[in-house]
Design a protein around this motif. Structure first.
Motif, mmCIF file in Angstrom:
data_model
loop_
_atom_site.group_PDB
_atom_site.id
_atom_site.type_symbol
_atom_site.label_atom_id
_atom_site.label_comp_id
_atom_site.label_asym_id
_atom_site.label_seq_id
_atom_site.Cartn_x
_atom_site.Cartn_y
_atom_site.Cartn_z
ATOM 1 N N HIS A 169 4.960 5.334 -19.589
ATOM 2 C CA HIS A 169 6.042 4.502 -19.045
ATOM 3 C C HIS A 169 6.863 5.221 -17.982
ATOM 4 O O HIS A 169 8.000 4.846 -17.725
ATOM 5 N N GLY A 170 6.286 6.246 -17.366
ATOM 6 C CA GLY A 170 6.930 6.936 -16.252
ATOM 7 C C GLY A 170 5.974 7.033 -15.081
ATOM 8 O O GLY A 170 4.783 7.300 -15.263
ATOM 9 N N THR A 171 6.480 6.822 -13.861
ATOM 10 C CA THR A 171 5.656 6.884 -12.655
ATOM 11 C C THR A 171 6.324 7.795 -11.639
ATOM 12 O O THR A 171 7.479 7.552 -11.265
ATOM 13 N N PRO A 172 5.632 8.852 -11.180
ATOM 14 C CA PRO A 172 6.246 9.736 -10.186
ATOM 15 C C PRO A 172 6.079 9.202 -8.763
ATOM 16 O O PRO A 172 5.070 8.598 -8.429
ATOM 17 N N MET A 173 7.107 9.440 -7.948
ATOM 18 C CA MET A 173 7.084 9.139 -6.523
ATOM 19 C C MET A 173 7.448 10.408 -5.747
ATOM 20 O O MET A 173 8.049 11.327 -6.294
ATOM 21 N N PRO A 174 7.120 10.466 -4.451
ATOM 22 C CA PRO A 174 7.417 11.674 -3.664
ATOM 23 C C PRO A 174 8.924 11.875 -3.486
ATOM 24 O O PRO A 174 9.638 10.965 -3.077
ATOM 25 N N PHE A 175 9.393 13.075 -3.784
ATOM 26 C CA PHE A 175 10.779 13.455 -3.533
ATOM 27 C C PHE A 175 10.986 13.647 -2.033
ATOM 28 O O PHE A 175 10.029 13.690 -1.250
ATOM 29 N N ASP A 176 12.221 13.738 -1.627
ATOM 30 C CA ASP A 176 12.551 13.913 -0.219
ATOM 31 C C ASP A 176 11.791 15.102 0.377
ATOM 32 O O ASP A 176 11.758 16.191 -0.193
ATOM 33 N N ASN A 177 11.176 14.875 1.511
ATOM 34 C CA ASN A 177 10.440 15.892 2.276
ATOM 35 C C ASN A 177 9.202 16.421 1.548
ATOM 36 O O ASN A 177 8.693 17.492 1.872
ATOM 37 N N TYR A 178 8.704 15.679 0.602
ATOM 38 C CA TYR A 178 7.500 16.093 -0.122
ATOM 39 C C TYR A 178 6.313 16.234 0.826
ATOM 40 O O TYR A 178 5.447 17.096 0.644
ATOM 41 N N PHE A 179 6.288 15.386 1.872
ATOM 42 C CA PHE A 179 5.207 15.440 2.861
ATOM 43 C C PHE A 179 5.652 16.128 4.156
ATOM 44 O O PHE A 179 5.078 15.903 5.225
ATOM 45 N N ASP A 180 6.686 16.988 4.057
ATOM 46 C CA ASP A 180 7.164 17.765 5.207
ATOM 47 C C ASP A 180 7.512 16.888 6.402
ATOM 48 O O ASP A 180 7.261 17.258 7.557
ATOM 49 N N GLY A 181 8.067 15.720 6.135
ATOM 50 C CA GLY A 181 8.532 14.862 7.209
ATOM 51 C C GLY A 181 7.463 14.068 7.919
ATOM 52 O O GLY A 181 7.750 13.382 8.908
ATOM 53 N N THR A 182 6.230 14.094 7.425
ATOM 54 C CA THR A 182 5.134 13.401 8.107
ATOM 55 C C THR A 182 4.969 11.956 7.641
ATOM 56 O O THR A 182 4.221 11.200 8.252
ATOM 57 N N VAL A 183 5.651 11.586 6.551
ATOM 58 C CA VAL A 183 5.529 10.242 6.000
ATOM 59 C C VAL A 183 6.914 9.610 5.924
ATOM 60 O O VAL A 183 7.882 10.256 5.512
ATOM 61 N N GLN A 184 7.021 8.377 6.303
ATOM 62 C CA GLN A 184 8.280 7.649 6.252
ATOM 63 C C GLN A 184 8.824 7.606 4.829
ATOM 64 O O GLN A 184 8.069 7.422 3.872
ATOM 65 N N ASP A 185 10.129 7.781 4.693
ATOM 66 C CA ASP A 185 10.757 7.771 3.373
ATOM 67 C C ASP A 185 10.424 6.487 2.615
ATOM 68 O O ASP A 185 10.540 5.383 3.160
ATOM 69 N N PHE A 186 9.996 6.637 1.371
ATOM 70 C CA PHE A 186 9.751 5.533 0.433
ATOM 71 C C PHE A 186 8.648 4.577 0.887
ATOM 72 O O PHE A 186 8.535 3.469 0.364
ATOM 73 N N LEU A 187 7.812 5.003 1.816
ATOM 74 C CA LEU A 187 6.713 4.147 2.281
ATOM 75 C C LEU A 187 5.795 3.770 1.125
ATOM 76 O O LEU A 187 5.460 2.592 0.931
ATOM 77 N N TRP A 188 5.385 4.748 0.350
ATOM 78 C CA TRP A 188 4.463 4.526 -0.762
ATOM 79 C C TRP A 188 5.150 3.702 -1.860
ATOM 80 O O TRP A 188 4.572 2.747 -2.392
ATOM 81 N N PHE A 189 6.382 4.048 -2.167
ATOM 82 C CA PHE A 189 7.138 3.362 -3.214
ATOM 83 C C PHE A 189 7.304 1.879 -2.865
ATOM 84 O O PHE A 189 7.014 0.983 -3.672
ATOM 85 N N GLU A 190 7.738 1.603 -1.664
ATOM 86 C CA GLU A 190 7.927 0.212 -1.221
ATOM 87 C C GLU A 190 6.618 -0.560 -1.259
ATOM 88 O O GLU A 190 6.568 -1.721 -1.690
ATOM 89 N N ARG A 191 5.547 0.087 -0.826
ATOM 90 C CA ARG A 191 4.245 -0.594 -0.783
ATOM 91 C C ARG A 191 3.785 -0.961 -2.191
ATOM 92 O O ARG A 191 3.279 -2.067 -2.431
ATOM 93 N N LEU A 192 3.957 -0.056 -3.125
ATOM 94 C CA LEU A 192 3.559 -0.346 -4.505
ATOM 95 C C LEU A 192 4.385 -1.474 -5.104
ATOM 96 O O LEU A 192 3.869 -2.308 -5.861
#
Length: 423
Positions: A169-192
């Motif tokens: 019942h827990g799902t991890p998402m990327p923390f701030d700067n997890y992709f060193d600034g190469t991915v838009q913030d919350f892109l994956w989270f919003e898409r899911l």
């Protein structure tokens, strides 16, 4: 200073193998005052660990000690479950007048149990009860505690493995700067959240640390936190800020989320909220979320009255005039300058980065084993620092907020020497 490890003793013969800090610091400590610890052999140690953040006001703070001794000597209530006591009333009134009202924070106060993980468990439980959903979103490299619910939203593989059962019942998402600034913030989270085929159940809540202490001193930008708060509001998810280590002034303001200008739905506090190192935790939440039935969340040691006394004394002494925040930020600049000098001395090949805010800082080493070697050498030289990060690759500095500039200089000089001597 030469440290001789204590001989085989009751610690090795009787205490469980699960013990950890004593392995890093092989001494038998006897007393402490302010920023210093003293072992039974007479060695002195400058403490840049501060009880993992439980001693923001130093060891045996004289103001808090006096309040505690006076309370005990008059036979004040020690154990009170959740009954009304004069100590609890004084704490609640002080908490409201010193912290909540000046910040226009509307929170109700819950005493869930003595430790941080008790506070997290109650926050998760309440969020699920309010929203009628099970899923909780957390972030990569998060740490929220060692009980099962808290472990389910913790990232560290070693700690999670200790559960012995599936953590659900827990799902991890990327923390701030997890992709060193190469991915838009919350892109994956919003898409899911948008995709009906993503497999992500609509979460009840999102839990986040503004600075990940155990995760490696990963600092979330204020704009990232604001965007997260907006996302939670738009998607009908509660926002839980875990301020157990970074709250109580560690980053400068009393609450670490103040800089971002957000008001979380739920906040967890522990560690230094008791002021003196006494066990205590709080779960704060907006009034409309207070749908608990009486006794629905319970515990024998929720009402630690001596901790109420020292907590109120700490708020009165350090948070009534705004000076502690200014002092902490000034001390933080002092630390940052010293760590930057160490970085410059050793170059980017040896040290990846230094990062932090207020009086929590980390120094990440390219050779991940070096952080442990630096911590060990610092101990031999009379300084307590721990490591953090998923592979213990970061030396973590967590001195008391009451540390003096001279004490900071002393510890930072020892740290610089330890880095130099482990090169």
């Amino acid at each position: 200073m030469t440290i001789t490890p204590p001989a085989l003793s009751v610690f090795e013969t009787l205490e469980s193998e699960v013990r950890s800090y004593c392995r890093s610091w092989p001494a038998v400590f006897d007393r402490a005052q302010g920023s210093y610890l003293y072992d039974e052999d007479g060695h002195t140690y400058l403490d840049f660990f501060a009880g993992a953040g439980a001693l923001n006001y130093g060891h045996n703070n004289p103001v808090l000690k006096r309040a505690l001794i006076d309370y005990i000597e008059r036979d004040g209530i020690t154990h009170g479950l959740d009954m009304g006591t004069t100590a609890k009333r004084a704490f609640l009134e002080t908490f409201q007048n010193v912290l909540l009202r000046p910040r226009d924070l509307p929170y109700k106060v819950m005493f869930p149990g003595p430790t941080g993980t008790n506070a997290v468990e109650s926050a998760l439980k309440l969020a699920r009860k309010v929203k009628g959903r099970e899923s909780i979103v957390s972030f990569t490299n998060a740490f929220h505690g060692m009980s099962l619910g808290s472990l389910a939203v913790t990232g560290n593989a070693f700690k999670r493995a200790g559960a012995g059962i599936p953590l659900v019942h827990g799902t991890p998402m990327p923390f701030d700067n997890y992709f060193d600034g190469t991915v838009q913030d919350f892109l994956w989270f919003e898409r899911l959240l948008e995709d009906q085929g993503s497999g992500l159940n609509t979460p009840a809540a999102v839990i986040v640390e503004t600075i990940q202490g155990e995760g490696g001193i990963n600092v979330a930008r204020p704009e990232w936190l604001r965007a997260l708060a907006d996302l939670c509001k738009r998607r009908d998810m509660l926002l839980i800020v875990d301020d157990i280590q970074m709250g109580c002034g560690r980053t400068g303001p009393f609450f670490s989320f103040e800089e971002a200008g957000i008001t979380p739905d739920i906040v967890t506090l522990s560690k230094s909220i008791g002021g003196y190192g006494l066990p205590m935790s709080l779960c704060l939440f907006k009034p409309e979320l207070d749908i608990w039935e009486p006794g629905e969340h319970n515990g024998t040691f929720r009402g630690n009255n001596p901790a109420f006394v020292t907590a109120a004394a700490a708020l009165d002494a350090y948070w009534s005039d705004g000076q502690m925040e200014k002092q902490t930020l000034a001390r933080g600049e002092q630390v940052e300058q010293a760590l930057t000098a160490i970085l410059d001395e050793h170059g980017g090949e040896a040290i990846v980065s230094v990062r932090g805010r207020g009086l929590v800082w980390g120094m990440e080493f390219a050779d991940k084993s070096r952080a442990g070697a630096v911590s060990k050498r610092a101990f031999e030289l009379g300084l307590l620092v721990e490591t953090s990060g998923p592979e213990s690759e970061v030396v973590k500095l967590l001195p008391p907020l009451t540390v003096s500039p001279d004490e900071l200089d002393e510890g930072l000089r020892i740290l610089a020497r330890a880095v130099r001597e482990t090169a």
